[in-house]
Design an enzyme around this catalytic site. Structure first.
Site, PDB file in Angstrom:
ATOM      1  N   ARG A 180     103.705  73.753  55.150  1.00 63.00           N
ATOM      2  CA  ARG A 180     103.472  74.730  54.080  1.00 63.00           C
ATOM      3  C   ARG A 180     102.841  75.994  54.659  1.00 63.00           C
ATOM      4  O   ARG A 180     103.204  77.113  54.253  1.00 63.00           O
ATOM      5  CB  ARG A 180     102.572  74.139  52.991  1.00 63.00           C
ATOM      6  CG  ARG A 180     103.222  73.008  52.195  1.00 63.00           C
ATOM      7  CD  ARG A 180     102.323  72.508  51.070  1.00 63.00           C
ATOM      8  NE  ARG A 180     102.198  73.487  50.007  1.00 63.00           N
ATOM      9  CZ  ARG A 180     101.322  73.390  49.005  1.00 63.00           C
ATOM     10  NH1 ARG A 180     100.476  72.360  48.958  1.00 63.00           N
ATOM     11  NH2 ARG A 180     101.268  74.304  48.070  1.00 63.00           N
ATOM     12  N   CYS A 238      93.292  76.350  50.329  1.00 65.26           N
ATOM     13  CA  CYS A 238      94.344  75.330  50.356  1.00 65.26           C
ATOM     14  C   CYS A 238      95.404  75.758  49.353  1.00 65.26           C
ATOM     15  O   CYS A 238      95.746  76.934  49.272  1.00 65.26           O
ATOM     16  CB  CYS A 238      93.763  73.957  50.034  1.00 65.26           C
ATOM     17  SG  CYS A 238      92.909  73.885  48.425  1.00 65.26           S
TER      18      CYS A 238
END
Length: 283
Positions: A180, A238
């Site tokens: 990611r 995050c």
């Protein structure tokens, strides 16, 4: 004070003269709807069996605000958060232990919020409920109301601009999975990639196969190798400020203070004007 507690230490504390308030924060990040499956139900898991005396806390409703421009798990309204903690029996003078199903992300979010808003004694059960060796209870307690009043600290919280600046002047860790960060996949948010200058530091690398944190010296060596230095500013983000809280907790175990960008990638990537970096290089 250590930010984590072992299952044996918790069992001993619960039989002591001044037992802690225990909060069950079971939660899972899930894309189950796309698979046609029902989402994980933390309350149902709690009612089927929990650490005796533990009170259930709903991450989505009590530890976060409504999803929107501020990200998928923005800060909760602090008055509502304080009321939820008092209902759970949280008081300023009584220790608190939080746990989840074992991943540690949700428990860390509760730990971070309580610490950032001024509670002096909060610890996370290392390894979560899977590490607990005592009996489980299906009884739902009715705790006496607590007296905790949230008083946010001046430090420890980043917004988007502060996160971007820290990526240039200090160290900003991206706690998501490497793919990611690199922009190879993005199953949830608008676009993949990372904040320019952020360093990939997946939170999954902070724990061993049993889900418990690595020794403090190993964590410190890891973060030092990634650029954290004594006295230097460190921040974490995050996807939505949940797994990032777990990385802030790991840094605390390592003796390294860090701030959390709560909006995280879900907020950052929602604004097309913000720059996005892809690939393994921070910039």
């Amino acid at each position: 004070m250590n930010a984590i507690i072992s299952a044996s230490e918790l069992a001993s504390a619960l039989t002591g003269e001044h037992p802690p308030v225990v909060l069950d924060v079971r939660w899972q990040l899930s894309v189950a709807k796309a698979a046609g499956e029902p989402p994980f139900d933390g309350r149902a898991a709690y009612t089927s069996g929990h650490v005796p005396g533990a009170v259930y806390v709903d991450l989505d409703r009590e530890l976060a605000g409504a999803s929107g421009a501020g990200g998928r798990h923005p800060l909760p309204d602090l008055a509502e958060f304080g009321a939820a903690m008092r209902r759970a029996g949280v008081s300023a003078a009584r220790p608190v232990v939080v746990y989840d199903g074992g991943q540690g992300w949700a428990a860390a979010r509760a730990w971070w919020l309580l610490r950032w808003t001024g509670h002096p004694d909060v610890r996370v059960l290392d390894g979560g409920l899977t590490a607990w060796r005592g009996e489980l209870s299906a009884d739902v307690p009715a705790p006496a109301g607590g007296d905790f009043e949230p008083r946010p600290a001046a430090a420890g919280l980043l917004d988007a601009d502060a996160a971007a600046a820290l990526a240039r002047s200090g160290v900003l860790f991206d706690a998501r999975a490497g793919e990611r960060y690199r922009g190879e996949v993005e199953p949830i948010d608008r676009v993949g990639g990372h904040i320019p200058g952020a360093v990939s530091a997946p939170t999954t690398d902070n724990v061993g196969p049993d889900g418990r944190f690595l020794p403090a010296e190993d964590l410190r060596a890891r973060f030092t190798s990634l650029g954290a230095t004594d006295g230097g500013e460190v921040g974490v983000y995050c996807g939505s400020g949940v797994s990032g809280a777990h990385e802030v907790l790991a840094l605390a175990v390592a003796g390294i203070p860090a701030a959390l960008y709560v909006g995280s990638w879900s907020e950052w990537s929602s604004d097309p004007s913000r720059p996005v970096a892809v690939g393994p290089d921070p910039r």
